[in-house]
Design an enzyme around this catalytic site. Structure first.
Site, PDB file in Angstrom:
ATOM      1  N   ASN A 137      -4.283   9.323   1.919  1.00 15.23           N
ATOM      2  CA  ASN A 137      -4.620   8.787   2.965  1.00 15.23           C
ATOM      3  C   ASN A 137      -5.149   9.893   3.761  1.00 15.23           C
ATOM      4  OD1 ASN A 137      -4.818   6.168   2.521  1.00 15.23           O
ATOM      5  ND2 ASN A 137      -3.226   5.589   3.805  1.00 15.23           N
ATOM      6  N   GLN A 155       4.773  10.079   4.493  1.00 15.94           N
ATOM      7  CA  GLN A 155       5.761   9.895   3.398  1.00 15.94           C
ATOM      8  C   GLN A 155       6.484  10.993   3.054  1.00 15.94           C
ATOM      9  OE1 GLN A 155       4.027   7.537   0.274  1.00 15.94           O
ATOM     10  NE2 GLN A 155       4.510   5.773   1.239  1.00 15.94           N
ATOM     11  N   SER A 192      -6.431   4.041  13.818  1.00 12.20           N
ATOM     12  CA  SER A 192      -5.895   3.604  15.131  1.00 12.20           C
ATOM     13  C   SER A 192      -6.126   4.711  16.040  1.00 12.20           C
ATOM     14  CB  SER A 192      -4.224   3.350  14.838  1.00 12.20           C
ATOM     15  OG  SER A 192      -3.787   4.773  14.272  1.00 12.20           O
ATOM     16  N   ASP A 216       0.883  -1.104   0.104  1.00  8.56           N
ATOM     17  CA  ASP A 216       0.104   0.160   0.135  1.00  8.56           C
ATOM     18  C   ASP A 216       0.868   1.248   0.161  1.00  8.56           C
ATOM     19  OD1 ASP A 216      -2.501  -1.308   0.102  1.00  8.56           O
ATOM     20  OD2 ASP A 216      -2.479  -1.749   2.178  1.00  8.56           O
ATOM     21  N   ARG A 269      -5.680  20.573  22.808  1.00 11.65           N
ATOM     22  CA  ARG A 269      -4.367  19.991  23.258  1.00 11.65           C
ATOM     23  C   ARG A 269      -4.168  18.541  23.204  1.00 11.65           C
ATOM     24  NH1 ARG A 269      -0.997  22.620  26.903  1.00 11.65           N
ATOM     25  NH2 ARG A 269      -1.062  20.802  28.167  1.00 11.65           N
ATOM     26  N   ALA A 319      -6.738   3.849   7.927  1.00 15.74           N
ATOM     27  CA  ALA A 319      -5.084   4.061   7.994  1.00 15.74           C
ATOM     28  C   ALA A 319      -5.042   4.591   9.596  1.00 15.74           C
ATOM     29  CB  ALA A 319      -4.610   4.419   7.179  1.00 15.74           C
ATOM     30  N   ALA A 334      -5.782   7.332  10.926  1.00 17.38           N
ATOM     31  CA  ALA A 334      -7.029   7.804  11.577  1.00 17.38           C
ATOM     32  C   ALA A 334      -7.893   6.480  12.325  1.00 17.38           C
ATOM     33  CB  ALA A 334      -8.010   8.611  10.683  1.00 17.38           C
TER      34      ALA A 334
END
Length: 297
Positions: free
Chosen positions: A147, A248, A193, A71, A175, A189, A191
């Protein structure tokens, strides 16, 4: 561009023996079908008997781009070629293979279908981020993402203070360790987690997902993708912050800087083999949901 795809470009993961074996089989198959084959110039074209092409020019020169890797390879290739509207087809040599959904053993049968016009075409929403350094004008060139766009603390032991805005209207002060702005593609992806929801790829929406917020009330927010989102770094932060596209591409941020995220002017065009099923991918790759049960009499 017709269904024949007479010129096929190849983007492949670098420095991987398994990729080289797959590339030999892939290029032999395509050449045997009479296709003109281009390979990104990080690979030696003479090994495969094809033409070299720079990554920057591959999208404009190809009718179809085949991505060989995982991916992450597809994200890298997609950002490079998506603006040209060329569709991508992924050969999975990675671990998850959420977007690259063709196994090497299935390449031949998949190409039989694709070159006969039997495939599922899908357009995925992309976003682009522009930086606005403190006291200066916003930068003209955007950084595309498939992503997500992420702003987070550079010193991982420190909480980041920042504000969010939509179309210039204040949303909230935060915060947290940072913020993920995810497309529907990216909702499964980083988000995910961070506790964000899964967005179906057909939705025109973005997910704003705080990273480890320092309050129980700072929850993910879903907004229409046509809105412009701004993340403004507080003037009082110690140390810096970091912006990344798809994990990346990265840029450093300082106190008072802003990141402005909006829908990109183009989509990522994907091709899937016949029988592709998004929910099947969710169940089998991410172990989401449950399998279908037989009806009881």
């Amino acid at each position: 561009m017709g269904t024949l795809f007479s010129t096929v470009g190849i983007c492949a993961k670098r420095d991987d023996i398994g990729v080289m074996r797959t590339l030999h089989a892939l290029t032999a198959d395509l050449l045997g079908r009479g296709k003109r084959v281009l390979i990104d110039d990080s690979h030696d074209p003479a090994i495969y008997g094809v033409e070299a092409c720079s990554r920057a020019e591959l999208g404009a020169a190809s009718d179809l781009v085949v991505v060989v890797g995982g991916d992450g390879t597809l994200l890298d290739a997609g950002r490079a070629v998506a603006a040209h509207g060329v569709p991508l087809l992924g050969i999975n040599l990675g671990r998850l293979g959420f977007m690259v959904d063709v196994l090497p053993d299935d390449m031949k049968s998949t190409f039989d279908d694709v070159f006969a016009g039997r495939y599922i075409a899908e357009a995925r929403l992309m976003i682009s981020a522009r930086l606005k350094p403190a006291g200066r004008e916003i930068e003209a060139d955007g950084m595309p993402a498939i992503n997500e766009c992420v702003v987070r603390n550079q010193a991982f032991a420190r909480v980041l203070d920042f504000d969010t805005y939509m179309n210039g209207d204040f949303i909230s002060h935060h915060r947290a360790d940072g913020m993920v702005i995810a497309t529907p593609t990216g909702s499964t992806a980083y988000a995910l987690s961070g506790g964000g929801p899964v967005l179906h790829p057909g939705l025109n929406a973005l997910a704003l997902v705080p990273i480890c917020p320092h309050t129980l009330s700072d929850r993910p927010l879903i907004v229409d993708a046509e809105h412009e989102i701004e993340i403004h770094i507080a003037q009082t932060i110690e140390g810096g912050a970091l912006y990344t596209s798809d994990g990346q591409l990265s840029r450093g941020l300082a106190a008072g800087d802003s990141v402005v995220v909006a829908r990109a002017p183009y989509n990522l065009n994907l091709i899937h083999p016949p029988g592709y099923d998004y929910f099947n991918i969710l169940r089998n790759k991410l172990h989401w949901g449950r399998g279908q049960q037989a009806h009881r009499v």
